[in-house]
Design a protein around this motif. Structure first.
Motif, PDB file in Angstrom:
ATOM      1  N   LYS A   1       0.821  -1.223   0.000  1.00  0.00           N
ATOM      2  CA  LYS A   1       0.000   0.000   0.000  1.00  0.00           C
ATOM      3  C   LYS A   1       0.849   1.264   0.000  1.00  0.00           C
ATOM      4  CE  LYS A   1      -4.061  -1.988   2.274  1.00  0.00           C
ATOM      5  NZ  LYS A   1      -5.026  -1.844   3.395  1.00  0.00           N
ATOM      6  N   GLU A   2       2.164   1.074   0.115  1.00  0.00           N
ATOM      7  CA  GLU A   2       3.114   2.193   0.167  1.00  0.00           C
ATOM      8  C   GLU A   2       2.742   3.157   1.284  1.00  0.00           C
ATOM      9  OE1 GLU A   2       3.761   3.990  -3.633  1.00  0.00           O
ATOM     10  OE2 GLU A   2       3.905   2.063  -4.680  1.00  0.00           O
ATOM     11  N   ASN A   3       2.492   2.583   2.452  1.00  0.00           N
ATOM     12  CA  ASN A   3       2.095   3.357   3.633  1.00  0.00           C
ATOM     13  C   ASN A   3       3.325   3.634   4.490  1.00  0.00           C
ATOM     14  OD1 ASN A   3       1.139   3.811   6.450  1.00  0.00           O
ATOM     15  ND2 ASN A   3      -0.881   3.528   5.520  1.00  0.00           N
ATOM     16  N   GLN A   4       3.675   4.922   4.609  1.00  0.00           N
ATOM     17  CA  GLN A   4       4.877   5.305   5.350  1.00  0.00           C
ATOM     18  C   GLN A   4       4.765   4.985   6.833  1.00  0.00           C
ATOM     19  OE1 GLN A   4       6.270   9.298   4.543  1.00  0.00           O
ATOM     20  NE2 GLN A   4       5.390   9.282   2.480  1.00  0.00           N
ATOM     21  N   PHE A   5       3.582   5.186   7.410  1.00  0.00           N
ATOM     22  CA  PHE A   5       3.389   4.944   8.840  1.00  0.00           C
ATOM     23  C   PHE A   5       3.606   3.468   9.171  1.00  0.00           C
ATOM     24  CE2 PHE A   5       0.512   4.009  12.472  1.00  0.00           C
ATOM     25  CZ  PHE A   5       1.173   4.767  13.429  1.00  0.00           C
ATOM     26  N   MET A   6       3.059   2.583   8.328  1.00  0.00           N
ATOM     27  CA  MET A   6       3.244   1.149   8.529  1.00  0.00           C
ATOM     28  C   MET A   6       4.704   0.752   8.415  1.00  0.00           C
ATOM     29  SD  MET A   6       0.071  -0.808   6.674  1.00  0.00           S
ATOM     30  CE  MET A   6      -1.579  -0.779   7.380  1.00  0.00           C
ATOM     31  N   MET A   7       5.409   1.374   7.471  1.00  0.00           N
ATOM     32  CA  MET A   7       6.824   1.043   7.292  1.00  0.00           C
ATOM     33  C   MET A   7       7.650   1.484   8.495  1.00  0.00           C
ATOM     34  SD  MET A   7       6.841  -0.676   4.637  1.00  0.00           S
ATOM     35  CE  MET A   7       8.574  -1.002   4.813  1.00  0.00           C
ATOM     36  N   ILE A   8       7.300   2.639   9.079  1.00  0.00           N
ATOM     37  CA  ILE A   8       8.006   3.098  10.276  1.00  0.00           C
ATOM     38  C   ILE A   8       7.750   2.146  11.441  1.00  0.00           C
ATOM     39  CG2 ILE A   8       7.958   4.867  12.086  1.00  0.00           C
ATOM     40  CD1 ILE A   8       9.699   5.663   9.816  1.00  0.00           C
ATOM     41  N   LEU A   9       6.483   1.727  11.611  1.00  0.00           N
ATOM     42  CA  LEU A   9       6.143   0.784  12.671  1.00  0.00           C
ATOM     43  C   LEU A   9       6.883  -0.542  12.479  1.00  0.00           C
ATOM     44  CD1 LEU A   9       2.284   1.206  13.245  1.00  0.00           C
ATOM     45  CD2 LEU A   9       4.154   1.934  14.743  1.00  0.00           C
ATOM     46  N   PHE A  10       6.948  -0.981  11.223  1.00  0.00           N
ATOM     47  CA  PHE A  10       7.647  -2.228  10.903  1.00  0.00           C
ATOM     48  C   PHE A  10       9.129  -2.109  11.246  1.00  0.00           C
ATOM     49  CE2 PHE A  10      10.217  -4.676   7.864  1.00  0.00           C
ATOM     50  CZ  PHE A  10       9.766  -5.950   8.136  1.00  0.00           C
ATOM     51  N   PHE A  11       9.752  -1.000  10.856  1.00  0.00           N
ATOM     52  CA  PHE A  11      11.178  -0.793  11.113  1.00  0.00           C
ATOM     53  C   PHE A  11      11.464  -0.772  12.616  1.00  0.00           C
ATOM     54  CE2 PHE A  11      14.827   1.924  11.993  1.00  0.00           C
ATOM     55  CZ  PHE A  11      15.787   1.395  11.149  1.00  0.00           C
ATOM     56  N   ILE A  12      10.660  -0.025  13.380  1.00  0.00           N
ATOM     57  CA  ILE A  12      10.868   0.073  14.832  1.00  0.00           C
ATOM     58  C   ILE A  12      10.666  -1.288  15.502  1.00  0.00           C
ATOM     59  CG2 ILE A  12       9.980   1.082  16.975  1.00  0.00           C
ATOM     60  CD1 ILE A  12       9.299   3.599  15.350  1.00  0.00           C
ATOM     61  N   GLY A  13       9.586  -1.973  15.103  1.00  0.00           N
ATOM     62  CA  GLY A  13       9.305  -3.282  15.692  1.00  0.00           C
ATOM     63  C   GLY A  13      10.399  -4.293  15.397  1.00  0.00           C
ATOM     64  N   LEU A  14      10.880  -4.297  14.158  1.00  0.00           N
ATOM     65  CA  LEU A  14      11.934  -5.233  13.759  1.00  0.00           C
ATOM     66  C   LEU A  14      13.242  -4.929  14.483  1.00  0.00           C
ATOM     67  CD1 LEU A  14      12.367  -7.640  11.903  1.00  0.00           C
ATOM     68  CD2 LEU A  14      13.064  -6.070  10.091  1.00  0.00           C
ATOM     69  N   LEU A  15      13.535  -3.629  14.633  1.00  0.00           N
ATOM     70  CA  LEU A  15      14.746  -3.230  15.350  1.00  0.00           C
ATOM     71  C   LEU A  15      14.684  -3.660  16.813  1.00  0.00           C
ATOM     72  CD1 LEU A  15      17.447  -1.721  15.268  1.00  0.00           C
ATOM     73  CD2 LEU A  15      16.204   0.387  15.791  1.00  0.00           C
ATOM     74  N   MET A  16      13.506  -3.537  17.414  1.00  0.00           N
ATOM     75  CA  MET A  16      13.336  -3.938  18.823  1.00  0.00           C
ATOM     76  C   MET A  16      13.513  -5.447  18.988  1.00  0.00           C
ATOM     77  SD  MET A  16      10.182  -1.518  20.119  1.00  0.00           S
ATOM     78  CE  MET A  16      10.168  -2.294  21.734  1.00  0.00           C
ATOM     79  N   ILE A  17      12.975  -6.220  18.032  1.00  0.00           N
ATOM     80  CA  ILE A  17      13.129  -7.676  18.081  1.00  0.00           C
ATOM     81  C   ILE A  17      14.607  -8.063  17.971  1.00  0.00           C
ATOM     82  CG2 ILE A  17      12.763  -9.801  16.750  1.00  0.00           C
ATOM     83  CD1 ILE A  17      10.401  -9.160  18.399  1.00  0.00           C
ATOM     84  N   LEU A  18      15.334  -7.392  17.070  1.00  0.00           N
ATOM     85  CA  LEU A  18      16.756  -7.666  16.885  1.00  0.00           C
ATOM     86  C   LEU A  18      17.547  -7.344  18.157  1.00  0.00           C
ATOM     87  CD1 LEU A  18      18.969  -8.581  14.924  1.00  0.00           C
ATOM     88  CD2 LEU A  18      19.159  -6.218  14.129  1.00  0.00           C
ATOM     89  N   LEU A  19      17.246  -6.190  18.770  1.00  0.00           N
ATOM     90  CA  LEU A  19      17.920  -5.796  20.014  1.00  0.00           C
ATOM     91  C   LEU A  19      17.584  -6.761  21.148  1.00  0.00           C
ATOM     92  CD1 LEU A  19      17.489  -1.901  19.917  1.00  0.00           C
ATOM     93  CD2 LEU A  19      19.550  -3.232  19.442  1.00  0.00           C
ATOM     94  N   LEU A  20      16.328  -7.244  21.162  1.00  0.00           N
ATOM     95  CA  LEU A  20      15.907  -8.209  22.177  1.00  0.00           C
ATOM     96  C   LEU A  20      16.682  -9.517  22.038  1.00  0.00           C
ATOM     97  CD1 LEU A  20      13.921  -8.874  24.489  1.00  0.00           C
ATOM     98  CD2 LEU A  20      12.338  -9.719  22.755  1.00  0.00           C
ATOM     99  N   GLN A  21      16.902  -9.952  20.801  1.00  0.00           N
ATOM    100  CA  GLN A  21      17.675 -11.174  20.558  1.00  0.00           C
ATOM    101  C   GLN A  21      19.114 -11.012  21.054  1.00  0.00           C
ATOM    102  OE1 GLN A  21      15.498 -12.111  16.339  1.00  0.00           O
ATOM    103  NE2 GLN A  21      17.540 -12.902  16.609  1.00  0.00           N
ATOM    104  N   VAL A  22      19.712  -9.844  20.766  1.00  0.00           N
ATOM    105  CA  VAL A  22      21.089  -9.587  21.211  1.00  0.00           C
ATOM    106  C   VAL A  22      21.155  -9.579  22.741  1.00  0.00           C
ATOM    107  CG1 VAL A  22      22.951  -7.882  21.246  1.00  0.00           C
ATOM    108  CG2 VAL A  22      21.687  -8.293  19.127  1.00  0.00           C
ATOM    109  N   ALA A  23      20.170  -8.908  23.377  1.00  0.00           N
ATOM    110  CA  ALA A  23      20.128  -8.847  24.840  1.00  0.00           C
ATOM    111  C   ALA A  23      19.948 -10.237  25.444  1.00  0.00           C
ATOM    112  CB  ALA A  23      18.994  -7.929  25.292  1.00  0.00           C
ATOM    113  N   ALA A  24      19.087 -11.058  24.812  1.00  0.00           N
ATOM    114  CA  ALA A  24      18.844 -12.416  25.301  1.00  0.00           C
ATOM    115  C   ALA A  24      20.112 -13.259  25.186  1.00  0.00           C
ATOM    116  CB  ALA A  24      17.707 -13.057  24.509  1.00  0.00           C
ATOM    117  N   GLY A  25      20.862 -13.068  24.093  1.00  0.00           N
ATOM    118  CA  GLY A  25      22.116 -13.789  23.906  1.00  0.00           C
ATOM    119  C   GLY A  25      23.145 -13.427  24.963  1.00  0.00           C
ATOM    120  N   ILE A  26      23.258 -12.128  25.252  1.00  0.00           N
ATOM    121  CA  ILE A  26      24.196 -11.654  26.285  1.00  0.00           C
ATOM    122  C   ILE A  26      23.780 -12.180  27.655  1.00  0.00           C
ATOM    123  CG2 ILE A  26      25.071  -9.613  27.486  1.00  0.00           C
ATOM    124  CD1 ILE A  26      24.808  -8.102  24.819  1.00  0.00           C
ATOM    125  N   LEU A  27      22.467 -12.119  27.946  1.00  0.00           N
ATOM    126  CA  LEU A  27      21.951 -12.590  29.228  1.00  0.00           C
ATOM    127  C   LEU A  27      22.201 -14.079  29.407  1.00  0.00           C
ATOM    128  CD1 LEU A  27      20.330 -11.877  31.779  1.00  0.00           C
ATOM    129  CD2 LEU A  27      18.254 -12.464  30.523  1.00  0.00           C
TER     130      LEU A  27
END
Length: 237
Positions: free
Chosen positions: A79-105
């Motif tokens: 749909k070329e929706n900018q708001f959805m793409m921003i939400l997707f980017f933030i959510g994906l970045l948080m998941i990636l950071l969570l994986q790194v934190a879980a690995g360190i923990l």
């Protein structure tokens, strides 16, 4: 004004489809492990502070979030929706950071986890040899487990049962065509302890989980790149 690159849109759609499949696999595997009983009889009755299914519960959460994010990314790209793409980017970045934190923990808490596990095994081994009626539930459950897994005893083999061995030996019996077997108190029993077998199974599953984690991280980085490029093209449109 420049339009959105069709190739990037298609790549984003394919990425999210693969990402959704990964989330589905993670969710289904985690639920099957959580619902299964193998290993619960070994670990659960011991130290209440040891929670072997915390990681599995986290995987269930991650799998569900990945499925939601992939759907969001598909809709945003098509749909070329900018708001959805921003939400997707933030959510994906948080998941990636969570994986790194879980690995360190996981790395930093390894020693503490091993100590808690050893303490739990020591307590549960005592449960097997106990003559207290309160421990019968655990003993019956473990007896069914060792028959299913074709093992005997928790850590040290049949000797873990103590005087209770004569009552539960039938689930330890090893058929003559089965190997490896050993002799104990005049009975032919499974040589391998249940925890040794469980540890082997856990190591195999851990290797698969680590491989999936690295593969998923690579896919996530690729998704972050696609989403930011697509978002920039939407802004210029």
């Amino acid at each position: 004004m420049a339009g959105v690159n069709v190739c990037i849109k298609c790549s984003m759609f394919i990425f999210n489809f693969v990402f959704w499949l990964c989330g589905t696999i993670i969710l289904s595997v985690a639920i099957s492990i959580r619902a299964g009983k193998i290993g619960q009889e070994i670990l659960t009755p011991g130290d209440a502070n040891l929670r072997p299914f915390i990681a599995v519960n986290m995987l269930i959460f991650v799998g569900a979030v990945i499925m939601i994010l992939s759907f969001l990314g598909c809709c945003g790209a098509m749909k070329e929706n900018q708001f959805m793409m921003i939400l997707f980017f933030i959510g994906l970045l948080m998941i990636l950071l969570l994986q790194v934190a879980a690995g360190i923990l996981a790395t930093t808490s390894k020693f503490k986890t091993e100590q808690a596990l050893n303490k739990t095994l020591l307590i549960n081994t005592r449960f097997l040899s106990s003559t207290n009626e309160n421990e019968r539930v655990f003993q019956n459950a473990f007896s069914e487990l060792q028959e299913k897994l074709k093992c005997c005893g928790l850590v040290n083999g049949a000797s873990d049962w103590g005087s209770n061995f004569q009552h539960y030996y039938k689930t330890c019996e090893c058929p003559s065509n089965q190997i490896p077997c050993t002799k104990y108190s005049g009975k032919t029993i499974y040589k391998q302890s249940c925890f040794a077998l469980f540890s082997h199974m856990f190591s195999k599953h851990l290797f698969i989980v680590i491989a999936l984690a690295f593969g998923l991280a690579a896919i996530e980085v690729l998704g972050l790149i696609f989403s930011i490029v697509l978002y920039c093209q939407m802004r210029k449109k």
